[in-house]
Design an enzyme around this catalytic site. Structure first.
Site, short mmCIF file in Angstrom:
data_model
loop_
_atom_site.label_atom_id
_atom_site.label_comp_id
_atom_site.label_asym_id
_atom_site.label_seq_id
_atom_site.Cartn_x
_atom_site.Cartn_y
_atom_site.Cartn_z
N TYR A 284 -1.72 -0.48 11.02
CA TYR A 284 -1.90 -1.15 9.73
C TYR A 284 -0.70 -0.89 8.82
CZ TYR A 284 -3.30 -1.58 4.82
OH TYR A 284 -3.33 -1.87 3.48
N LYS B 114 2.17 -3.42 7.28
CA LYS B 114 2.43 -3.61 5.85
C LYS B 114 3.90 -3.29 5.53
CE LYS B 114 -0.05 -4.56 2.92
NZ LYS B 114 -0.48 -5.89 2.36
N THR C 107 0.82 -1.21 0.00
CA THR C 107 0.00 0.00 0.00
C THR C 107 0.86 1.26 0.00
OG1 THR C 107 -1.56 1.24 1.37
CG2 THR C 107 -0.09 -0.23 2.54
N ASP C 108 0.26 2.36 -0.45
CA ASP C 108 0.98 3.65 -0.38
C ASP C 108 1.13 4.13 1.06
OD1 ASP C 108 -1.68 4.36 0.10
OD2 ASP C 108 -1.81 5.82 -1.53
N GLU C 109 0.34 3.58 1.98
CA GLU C 109 0.35 4.09 3.37
C GLU C 109 1.69 3.86 4.06
OE1 GLU C 109 -3.06 3.46 5.77
OE2 GLU C 109 -4.44 3.57 4.08
P1 NAD Z 1 -9.84 -7.16 2.19
O1 NAD Z 1 -9.82 -6.87 3.66
O2 NAD Z 1 -11.06 -6.84 1.40
O3 NAD Z 1 -9.52 -8.71 1.95
C1 NAD Z 1 -8.53 -9.38 2.64
C2 NAD Z 1 -8.67 -10.87 2.36
O4 NAD Z 1 -7.60 -11.56 3.05
C3 NAD Z 1 -9.98 -11.47 2.89
O5 NAD Z 1 -10.54 -12.34 1.92
C4 NAD Z 1 -9.56 -12.25 4.13
O6 NAD Z 1 -10.39 -13.37 4.40
C5 NAD Z 1 -8.15 -12.67 3.74
N1 NAD Z 1 -7.30 -12.92 4.92
C6 NAD Z 1 -7.12 -12.13 6.00
N2 NAD Z 1 -6.30 -12.70 6.88
C7 NAD Z 1 -5.92 -13.89 6.34
C8 NAD Z 1 -5.06 -14.94 6.75
N3 NAD Z 1 -4.43 -14.89 7.93
N4 NAD Z 1 -4.88 -15.99 5.94
C9 NAD Z 1 -5.53 -16.07 4.74
N5 NAD Z 1 -6.37 -15.12 4.32
C10 NAD Z 1 -6.56 -14.04 5.09
O7 NAD Z 1 -8.56 -6.42 1.61
P2 NAD Z 1 -8.38 -5.62 0.24
O8 NAD Z 1 -8.86 -4.24 0.42
O9 NAD Z 1 -8.87 -6.44 -0.89
O10 NAD Z 1 -6.77 -5.56 0.18
C11 NAD Z 1 -6.02 -6.63 -0.38
C12 NAD Z 1 -4.55 -6.31 -0.29
O11 NAD Z 1 -4.28 -5.11 -1.00
C13 NAD Z 1 -4.06 -6.08 1.12
O12 NAD Z 1 -2.77 -6.64 1.24
C14 NAD Z 1 -4.00 -4.57 1.27
O13 NAD Z 1 -3.01 -4.17 2.19
C15 NAD Z 1 -3.64 -4.16 -0.15
N6 NAD Z 1 -4.11 -2.83 -0.58
C16 NAD Z 1 -5.41 -2.48 -0.45
C17 NAD Z 1 -5.85 -1.24 -0.94
C18 NAD Z 1 -7.30 -0.81 -0.83
O14 NAD Z 1 -7.61 0.34 -1.16
N7 NAD Z 1 -8.21 -1.66 -0.43
C19 NAD Z 1 -4.93 -0.38 -1.54
C20 NAD Z 1 -3.58 -0.77 -1.63
C21 NAD Z 1 -3.18 -2.01 -1.17
O1 DAU Z 2 -4.17 4.03 0.56
C1 DAU Z 2 -4.41 2.65 0.46
C2 DAU Z 2 -5.24 2.19 1.62
O2 DAU Z 2 -6.57 2.66 1.40
C3 DAU Z 2 -5.24 0.68 1.80
O3 DAU Z 2 -3.94 0.23 2.09
C4 DAU Z 2 -6.20 0.26 2.93
O4 DAU Z 2 -6.27 -1.15 3.01
C5 DAU Z 2 -7.57 0.81 2.61
O5 DAU Z 2 -8.47 0.52 3.66
C6 DAU Z 2 -7.52 2.32 2.37
O6 DAU Z 2 -7.21 3.02 3.61
P1 DAU Z 2 -7.96 4.38 4.06
O7 DAU Z 2 -7.85 4.50 5.52
O8 DAU Z 2 -7.50 5.51 3.21
O9 DAU Z 2 -9.47 3.98 3.58
P2 DAU Z 2 -10.89 4.23 4.30
O10 DAU Z 2 -11.95 3.87 3.30
O11 DAU Z 2 -10.96 3.63 5.65
O12 DAU Z 2 -10.91 5.82 4.50
C7 DAU Z 2 -10.77 6.71 3.38
C8 DAU Z 2 -10.74 8.13 3.96
O13 DAU Z 2 -12.06 8.44 4.48
C9 DAU Z 2 -9.78 8.31 5.14
O14 DAU Z 2 -9.23 9.61 5.06
C10 DAU Z 2 -10.68 8.19 6.37
C11 DAU Z 2 -12.01 8.73 5.88
N1 DAU Z 2 -13.22 8.13 6.49
C12 DAU Z 2 -13.33 6.78 6.46
C13 DAU Z 2 -14.42 6.15 7.03
C14 DAU Z 2 -14.57 4.65 7.04
C15 DAU Z 2 -14.20 8.93 7.04
O15 DAU Z 2 -14.10 10.19 7.03
N2 DAU Z 2 -15.29 8.32 7.60
C16 DAU Z 2 -15.45 6.96 7.63
O16 DAU Z 2 -16.47 6.47 8.18
#
Ligand code: NAD
Ligand code: DAU
Length: 357
Positions: free
Chosen positions: A163, A167, A137-139
């Site tokens: 988190y 990562k 992730t970019d975080e």
């Molecule tokens: P998600 O939470 O929707 O899905 C995570 C999946 O991993 C689920 O299916 C869960 O059952 C599985 N999982 C969790 N713990 C596990 C374990 N111990 N063993 C096997 N499976 C397990 O997550 P997502 O948003 O699809 O993110 C997927 C990946 O991409 C993550 O590594 C996250 O850090 C990365 N990522 C997410 C975003 C985003 O915006 N969502 C952006 C950048 C990177």
């Molecule tokens: O940048 C990549 C990341 O993006 C991934 O690595 C993470 O897995 C993914 O969850 C996401 O993280 P964020 O924290 O940016 O996503 P989230 O949807 O939780 O929040 C987006 C923005 O909105 C953040 O600035 C917090 C804000 N927010 C979020 C929620 C859930 C609110 O203001 N209210 C809310 O209820």
């Protein structure tokens, strides 16, 4: 059946993972795709109904921390590639429960790396033709000021939340396995994804569902934080490109050059959702509720993905307004999916289904 390649995709039942599994199962019928997922609250096999009966797809319920189980599966299936997405992914949960994040994201990734190392090093050809692709992730880069700067692949790691710290730890282990043992690894760091099948604890699906049901929209702080949004299918295409053509040991940033303040996204979501529901424009603006800010809330993320664009020719395909319209439509058309995951019924169903195995 003989397959050209056999890949494990971890976290394939989650949001991004399910799009990656669908893309690979459909695009590469000569590959066997094994979806390895523990099915935590975020994993949902209903995300993959359309591909679950394909001959090149297999689901295995397993924890990535189960070293012996993963090693046995790799030997049994002769796995030659891993695309690793499984993780605990929600920042707010990590603030409440950091141990689970360290366990899954750091120890789970290490366990997976060690299983791959043991299996691949036991083969006569060792690492030749193998690949371990870690999705990050970019975080991990920390937070930017509102000054137009971007995260590049050279930006120093400075994670702030449990988190992002977990990562970052996993990214370091992946690179260490390349540098120490010669494992052919690649790491990508992506910005915020949006689109269908995202668990409704995250901003966009949570707010669409709340607008529909006229529930308050809890905006953290003043809603001034900025995120860079990418449509999930564009991320899945980038993963396909990098898995096949990315250079070993390299890092690629993936992002949409698409920065939005949270409050502007919330207003856009209200506009689009109200229009699609036939409500008057602005009818639901009063749902916006400013609440206590997230602890350690990163101000701004923005990704420079020029390396990926220049070297591998990948580009985001959708404009944000178009992607948001598609996304809102999908959630409105799939209320049953949302009700299912919010009620927790789907978890009970899986517990029952797997308890006798
Ligand atoms: P998600 O939470 O929707 O899905 C995570 C999946 O991993 C689920 O299916 C869960 O059952 C599985 N999982 C969790 N713990 C596990 C374990 N111990 N063993 C096997 N499976 C397990 O997550 P997502 O948003 O699809 O993110 C997927 C990946 O991409 C993550 O590594 C996250 O850090 C990365 N990522 C997410 C975003 C985003 O915006 N969502 C952006 C950048 C990177
Ligand atoms: O940048 C990549 C990341 O993006 C991934 O690595 C993470 O897995 C993914 O969850 C996401 O993280 P964020 O924290 O940016 O996503 P989230 O949807 O939780 O929040 C987006 C923005 O909105 C953040 O600035 C917090 C804000 N927010 C979020 C929620 C859930 C609110 O203001 N209210 C809310 O209820």
């Amino acid at each position: 059946m003989n397959f050209e390649r056999t890949l494990i995709i971890t976290g394939g039942a989650g949001f991004i993972g399910s799009h990656v599994v669908r893309l690979f199962v459909n695009k590469y019928p000569s590959y066997k795709i094994i979806n390895l997922d523990k099915l935590t609250y975020a994993g949902n096999l209903a995300n993959l109904r359309d591909v679950e009966d394909r001959p090149n797809y297999r689901f295995v319920r397993m924890d990535i921390c189960d070293f012996e189980g993963v090693l046995e599966l790799m030997r049994e299936e002769r796995v030659d590639g891993i695309i690793h997405l499984a993780a605990e992914s929600h920042v707010d949960r990590s603030i409440k429960d950091p141990f689970t994040f360290a366990q899954t994201n750091v120890m789970g990734t290490l366990s997976l790396l060690q299983a791959a190392k043991c299996y691949w090093e036991s083969l006569p050809e060792k690492y030749e033709g193998k690949r371990f692709y870690h999705i990050s992730t970019d975080e991990v880069y920390g937070a930017l000021e509102m000054d137009g700067t971007l995260f590049t692949e050279q930006t120093k790691y400075q994670p702030h939340s449990p988190y992002s710290a977990s990562k970052a730890g996993s990214d370091h282990f992946v690179r260490a396995f390349h540098d120490t043992y010669g494992m052919p690894t690649v790491v990508t760091n992506c910005s915020n994804n949006y689109g269908p099948y995202q668990f409704p604890e995250k901003l966009i699906p949570l707010f669409i569902n709340n607008i529909r049901h006229r529930k308050p929209l809890p905006v953290y702080g003043r809603g001034e934080n900025v995120r860079d949004w990418l449509y999930v299918e564009d991320h899945a295409r980038a993963i396909d490109t990098i898995f096949h053509r990315g250079q070993v040991a390299e890092t690629y940033n993936i992002g949409g050059f698409n920065e939005w303040k949270n409050i502007d996204i919330v207003k856009l979501l209200i506009k689009v959702t109200d229009r699609l529901l036939g409500r008057p424009e602005g009818a639901d603006l009063d749902l916006i509720t400013y609440v206590t800010d997230r602890a350690g809330h990163d101000l701004r993320y923005a990704i420079d993905s020029r390396k990926l664009q220049k070297e591998l020719g990948w580009e985001p395909s959708l404009q944000f307004e178009e992607g948001i319209e598609k996304t809102v439509r999908w959630y409105l058309d799939n209320q049953a999916w949302l009700d299912n995951v919010t009620s927790g019924d789907y978890q009970k169903y899986y517990e029952q289904m797997y308890s006798n195995r």
